[in-house]
Each structure stands twice: as C-alpha cells, then as structure tokens.
Design a protein around this motif. Structure first.
Motif, PDB file in Angstrom:
ATOM      1  N   SER A  39      -6.028  -0.032  -8.959  1.00 12.47           N
ATOM      2  CA  SER A  39      -5.093   1.212  -9.168  1.00 12.47           C
ATOM      3  C   SER A  39      -3.953   0.923  -8.864  1.00 12.47           C
ATOM      4  N   SER A  40      -2.732   1.613  -9.552  1.00 12.19           N
ATOM      5  CA  SER A  40      -1.388   1.750  -9.236  1.00 12.19           C
ATOM      6  C   SER A  40      -1.124   2.115  -7.907  1.00 12.19           C
ATOM      7  N   HIS A  41      -2.062   3.249  -7.405  1.00 15.46           N
ATOM      8  CA  HIS A  41      -1.853   3.856  -5.987  1.00 15.46           C
ATOM      9  C   HIS A  41      -2.938   3.441  -5.139  1.00 15.46           C
ATOM     10  N   ALA A  42      -2.587   2.822  -3.964  1.00 10.50           N
ATOM     11  CA  ALA A  42      -3.491   2.413  -2.945  1.00 10.50           C
ATOM     12  C   ALA A  42      -4.261   3.680  -2.358  1.00 10.50           C
ATOM     13  N   ARG A  43      -3.381   4.975  -2.324  1.00  7.97           N
ATOM     14  CA  ARG A  43      -3.866   5.965  -1.500  1.00  7.97           C
ATOM     15  C   ARG A  43      -5.305   6.477  -2.636  1.00  7.97           C
ATOM     16  N   LEU A  44      -5.037   6.369  -3.669  1.00  3.09           N
ATOM     17  CA  LEU A  44      -6.151   6.854  -4.707  1.00  3.09           C
ATOM     18  C   LEU A  44      -7.462   6.143  -4.578  1.00  3.09           C
ATOM     19  N   ILE A  45      -7.389   4.797  -4.304  1.00  2.67           N
ATOM     20  CA  ILE A  45      -8.326   4.002  -3.842  1.00  2.67           C
ATOM     21  C   ILE A  45      -9.278   4.347  -2.525  1.00  2.67           C
ATOM     22  N   ALA A  46      -8.155   4.461  -1.664  1.00  3.53           N
ATOM     23  CA  ALA A  46      -8.741   4.811  -0.278  1.00  3.53           C
ATOM     24  C   ALA A  46      -9.497   6.230  -0.215  1.00  3.53           C
ATOM     25  N   ASP A  47      -9.021   7.253  -1.293  1.00  4.03           N
ATOM     26  CA  ASP A  47      -9.802   8.408  -1.182  1.00  4.03           C
ATOM     27  C   ASP A  47     -11.250   8.254  -1.956  1.00  4.03           C
ATOM     28  N   ILE A  48     -11.125   7.429  -2.977  1.00  8.59           N
ATOM     29  CA  ILE A  48     -12.453   7.140  -3.699  1.00  8.59           C
ATOM     30  C   ILE A  48     -13.457   6.547  -2.707  1.00  8.59           C
ATOM     31  N   ILE A  49     -12.877   5.411  -2.115  1.00  3.21           N
ATOM     32  CA  ILE A  49     -14.127   4.758  -1.195  1.00  3.21           C
ATOM     33  C   ILE A  49     -14.022   5.365   0.144  1.00  3.21           C
ATOM     34  N   ASN A  50     -13.222   6.287   0.418  1.00  2.00           N
ATOM     35  CA  ASN A  50     -13.326   6.890   1.796  1.00  2.00           C
ATOM     36  C   ASN A  50     -12.940   6.077   2.773  1.00  2.00           C
ATOM     37  N   ALA A  51     -11.960   5.267   2.448  1.00  2.00           N
ATOM     38  CA  ALA A  51     -11.407   4.157   3.532  1.00  2.00           C
ATOM     39  C   ALA A  51     -10.927   4.648   4.749  1.00  2.00           C
ATOM     40  N   LYS A  52     -11.063   3.961   6.124  1.00  2.00           N
ATOM     41  CA  LYS A  52     -10.743   4.263   7.078  1.00  2.00           C
ATOM     42  C   LYS A  52      -9.043   3.588   7.484  1.00  2.00           C
ATOM     43  N   LYS A  53      -8.438   4.352   8.397  1.00  2.99           N
ATOM     44  CA  LYS A  53      -7.026   3.835   8.442  1.00  2.99           C
ATOM     45  C   LYS A  53      -7.058   2.517   9.109  1.00  2.99           C
ATOM     46  N   ASP A  54      -6.168   1.388   8.848  1.00  2.00           N
ATOM     47  CA  ASP A  54      -6.013   0.196   9.073  1.00  2.00           C
ATOM     48  C   ASP A  54      -5.446  -0.332  10.549  1.00  2.00           C
ATOM     49  N   PRO A  55      -5.940  -0.349  11.626  1.00  7.15           N
ATOM     50  CA  PRO A  55      -5.113  -0.391  12.745  1.00  7.15           C
ATOM     51  C   PRO A  55      -3.959  -1.489  12.778  1.00  7.15           C
ATOM     52  N   LEU A  56      -4.299  -2.560  11.942  1.00  4.21           N
ATOM     53  CA  LEU A  56      -3.172  -3.612  11.639  1.00  4.21           C
ATOM     54  C   LEU A  56      -2.114  -3.143  11.243  1.00  4.21           C
ATOM     55  N   TYR A  57      -2.439  -2.095  10.215  1.00  7.09           N
ATOM     56  CA  TYR A  57      -0.992  -1.540   9.814  1.00  7.09           C
ATOM     57  C   TYR A  57      -0.201  -0.935  10.778  1.00  7.09           C
ATOM     58  N   ARG A  58      -0.780   0.007  11.597  1.00 12.33           N
ATOM     59  CA  ARG A  58       0.048   0.565  12.412  1.00 12.33           C
ATOM     60  C   ARG A  58       0.716  -0.500  13.684  1.00 12.33           C
ATOM     61  N   PHE A  59      -0.064  -1.284  14.064  1.00 16.88           N
ATOM     62  CA  PHE A  59       0.489  -2.484  14.885  1.00 16.88           C
ATOM     63  C   PHE A  59       1.768  -3.412  14.163  1.00 16.88           C
ATOM     64  N   THR A  60       1.537  -3.529  12.819  1.00 21.14           N
ATOM     65  CA  THR A  60       2.533  -4.186  12.540  1.00 21.14           C
ATOM     66  C   THR A  60       3.812  -3.476  12.304  1.00 21.14           C
ATOM     67  N   ARG A  61       3.846  -2.101  11.887  1.00 17.75           N
ATOM     68  CA  ARG A  61       4.767  -1.418  11.813  1.00 17.75           C
ATOM     69  C   ARG A  61       5.515  -1.161  12.968  1.00 17.75           C
ATOM     70  N   GLU A  62       4.718  -0.789  14.258  1.00 15.84           N
ATOM     71  CA  GLU A  62       5.397  -0.755  15.396  1.00 15.84           C
ATOM     72  C   GLU A  62       6.071  -2.090  15.764  1.00 15.84           C
ATOM     73  N   TYR A  63       5.665  -3.144  15.608  1.00 19.06           N
ATOM     74  CA  TYR A  63       6.127  -4.419  16.182  1.00 19.06           C
ATOM     75  C   TYR A  63       7.378  -4.574  15.313  1.00 19.06           C
ATOM     76  N   PHE A  64       7.278  -4.282  13.975  1.00 19.05           N
ATOM     77  CA  PHE A  64       8.640  -4.494  13.210  1.00 19.05           C
ATOM     78  C   PHE A  64       9.705  -3.535  13.659  1.00 19.05           C
ATOM     79  N   ASN A  65       9.641  -2.105  13.944  1.00 13.42           N
ATOM     80  CA  ASN A  65      10.445  -1.256  14.352  1.00 13.42           C
ATOM     81  C   ASN A  65      11.091  -1.627  15.824  1.00 13.42           C
TER      82      ASN A  65
END
Length: 452
Positions: A39-65
């Motif tokens: 899909s063009s939208h990752a959020r749409l896929i996440a809603d369809i498969i009921n995906a959980k938040k990825d802790p690696l994403y938050r870690f990466t963002r905080e490290y970069f910031n």
C-alpha cells in the motif's frame, strides 16, 4: 523512459512483482510477515493487520534527536509498526516470496561533463513537460517558487507555458529569503504568483487527518493552505530530486570530519552519514540496522569504482524515505508530479564528477543559462547582507536606466521643438539675364530701355 511518481506491477496472482519509481517518490509499504499486503500508506496496512508499535522506531527517533538534528529518514525503511516496512527504490519485490532483487546497478563506465549531462537533462525534462501540457489541457498547474536554485530550473523549463502555471511561496522561518526573492523574480518576469496564507489555528482538522493517516508529517499547515487556495486538485510540478545533481552535503560533511569512505559499504559508515558525521561512534544497534539494509538492497553488488556511496545513500535512503512522505502529505490536497524523477536524468547527474557538481551549482546554472539566463542574476538563498547588496545594486541599475531614458526623451523633445532656419531667397539669375537681353535688343533699335 518512465518519469514521475508510480509503483509498477507486472505478472499475475501467482507470480506478481513490483518496483517503485527511481527515487521511490511514490511511497510503497508492505508487510514482512503474514499475508502479503502492499500500500501507499503504512498506517493503512497497520490497521488491517492490527500491528503493534515497533519499539525500534521510538529508539531510533530518540537517538537521532539526541544529536539535535532534523529527522529525515529511518534506517532500513522501518516504520512505527512491527512487520511493516518501506520498499527501497531500484529494488524489485516478489509479492509471493517477498524476496528483494536489485534492478539498477549504476554501471557507469565513464563520466559525463556538465555540458553532456545538461543536454540529457533538458531533453528529458522538455519531453515530459510537453506531453503533460499537451495531454492534460483541462488541468490547472501549480509550482513552488523559492530563493533556491531548484525552483528556478523549473521556471526556466516552464518558460513556454507560464500562462498556464500559478507559482506559490509559503512563509518559511528557516529560509527567510524565500518570499523576498520569489516576489522579486515573479515581478520582474511577470509570473502569476501568490503567497500562501499559513494559518495554523484554522488547520486543526487537516492536522488531525494527516496525523492519523501518515507515517510522519512535514508541514500540515501548508497542506491546509493548499486545500483552501487550490480546491480544484491541480497538478503540482515539484522541483525536488533535482538536488541530486548538485547536492554534495554528505561528501562535504565527511571531509570536514576527516573520514575516508570505506572501499565497500558498511553499517558503521552509513550510520555516521545518517547522523551527518556528528559522531564517528554510532550506537551498534543503529549500525546493525544499516548492515541489514546493505544486504537487503544488495549494495555490495555495485561497482564502487564508478559510484559514490554518498550519492547512493542520499538518493536511495535520504530522498526515498523522507521526500516520499512529503509527497504523500501533499496528495491530501493535490496530485504531485516529480519532473526530475527520471532514470536518465538521475544517471546523468550522478555521472558528473563531484568537483564539477560542487562548483557553485554548475549543472543547474548551466541549465538556466541555456533556457532563461536572466534568472541566474538573482542570488541563491542569500544572507541578509547579500540580499541588501543585491537590492542596492538593482536600485542603482534602475536609477541609471531611468536617467538614461529621461535624457533620451529630453533630447527627442528638443529636436522636435527646434526652430528651423528660414530658407534663403532664390537667386535672380534668370531675371538679370532677361534684363540684359532686352537692353541689348533696345540698343540695337536705338530705343530707350524700359524702366525696371
């Protein structure tokens, strides 16, 4: 040659494959586990498969910031949700097995001069623009105008179609000169130009929708302004991607940091580059993400004798995972076409040696020189001091031109009002000759001469 934003599919249900455009300007997200969904939208896929938040994403963002940097892209195409990833450009994905295969290996056997690259670029861009305007006569067209050189290249390419294009500029606190320079250019060459009224207090609904639907957002207040000023869904001719032909940001940062690029790509080096070389000791977890990305997109298969790793990273990671989200955000208001997102254009840019590209935007300035040389007279992203000097010079030039016009007008006026000298009387040679003849004749007949 394909250009613009797209995802290309081929095959059938049992053997389907897909690939993005050359810089993945049309975002393409897919599931890495369970049923295959794209899909063009990752959020749409996440809603369809009921995906959980990825802790690696938050870690990466905080490290970069923590390095006080502006977030552009996430390593390895990760998203906020587990098992949802972004497809890198120039990679073919098998929709059944999810195997990834590199499509473009950048096999550049020789370099190009700036002149040769500009020839290829202008030919490709003008073909696109002609087809766009010829095949879509009913559309309205818009394009951005800033103090940068990329938008100026777009203006020069659109020179024959300016009556059909509306240019806009929005207030940008980071680039204070955008509005001043854009107004000056638009006034001088008579462009249809507007300033977007950005009103955050009125954009609450738009912001909520974008936050709900996008992986990340760029300028939601500007998108709201788009919807108010362009309700008829125009075609936005975007100038991005052309910076591949001039951007040497990572090379410059690398040289300032005193780092020599490795012979082959490594997760450590890509992590340093991702962090703008603020550190030479990135977190091992970040380096591991880039090691995974190197394997996934088969970077080791490239011929690194003729390809600059900084260029590939800028195009396939920075531009792909950042600018695609900006385009997706803009799609809420209007359709975006990336003029420069074409394989022939990108390859021509990348084949110009680093030294030539870094020479004061040489490639872009030469494009403008050929199509509309007057646009090169305006400063690019000037400082306040440089802008004041430019304005002062322009005033002096305008004053000198005005004085010249006044002097010429006065000269013409004096010439028109000048009194012509009276004509000299005609000589009386004929009358004198006649008098002599009569006198002679009378003397012959002994008569007195007539009175004069």
């Amino acid at each position: 040659m394909f250009a613009g934003r797209f995802v290309l599919f081929w095959g059938d249900e049992s053997n389907a494959k897909a690939i993005t455009d050359v810089c993945a300007q049309q975002m393409c997200a897919y599931t890495t586990k369970n049923d295959f969904i794209i899909s063009s939208h990752a959020r749409l896929i996440a809603d369809i498969i009921n995906a959980k938040k990825d802790p690696l994403y938050r870690f990466t963002r905080e490290y970069f910031n923590s390095f006080k940097l502006t977030m552009y892209s996430f390593p390895n195409g990760i998203t906020r949700w587990e098992n949802v990833s972004l497809l890198s450009p120039n990679i073919i994905i098998d929709c059944k097995s999810r195997t990834l295969t590199r499509f473009w290996h950048y096999q550049f056997s020789d370099s190009l001069s700036t002149d040769e690259a500009v020839d290829i670029f202008i030919q490709s861009a003008q073909k696109q623009i002609h087809k766009i305007f010829y095949q879509n006569k009913h559309l309205r067209y818009v394009s951005s105008l800033t103090a940068g050189i990329d938008s100026r290249v777009t203006v020069s390419l659109l020179r024959d179609y300016l009556d059909k294009v509306t240019f806009f500029t929005y207030p940008n606190p980071v680039c204070w000169s955008d509005i001043l320079v854009a107004k000056k250019i638009a006034k001088d060459i008579k462009l249809k130009h507007i300033i977007l009224p950005v009103e955050p207090e009125k954009a609450t609904k738009t912001v909520k929708i974008l936050e709900r639907s996008l992986l990340r957002w760029h300028k939601p207040f500007v998108v709201h302004a788009y919807t108010q000023l362009f309700p008829d869904n125009p075609l936005f001719l975007r100038s991005n991607i052309s910076e591949i032909g001039r951007k040497v940001h990572y090379q410059e940062k690398m040289r300032q940091a005193g780092i020599t690029p490795p012979g082959n790509p490594s997760g450590w080096f890509l992590a340093c580059m991702w962090l703008r070389f603020r550190t030479t000791d990135p977190d091992p977890a970040i380096a591991a993400l880039f090691d995974d990305w190197i394997v996934k997109v088969e970077l080791e298969s490239l011929d690194w004798k003729n390809v600059d790793l900084c260029d590939i990273f800028f195009m396939e990671h920075h531009m792909a995972f950042w600018l695609s989200t900006v385009n997706l955000e803009t799609d809420f208001a209007m359709t975006t076409h990336a003029i420069f997102n074409c394989r022939s254009t990108v390859s021509a840019f990348l084949r110009v040696p680093y030294e030539e590209r870094s020479n004061n935007n040489a490639t872009h300035r030469q494009v403008i020189d050929r199509l509309w040389p007057e646009l090169n007279a305006y400063p690019v992203n000037p400082t306040r001091k440089a802008w004041k000097l430019f304005v002062a010079e322009q005033k002096e030039i305008a004053l000198a031109a005005k004085q010249k016009r006044i002097a010429l007008a006065e000269k013409r006026k004096r010439k028109a009002l000048a009194v012509k000298p009276p004509k000299a009387p005609r000589p009386r040679h004929r009358k004198n000759l006649l008098q002599k003849i009569l006198t002679r004749l009378l003397s012959i007949f002994k008569r007195s001469p007539p009175k004069p």
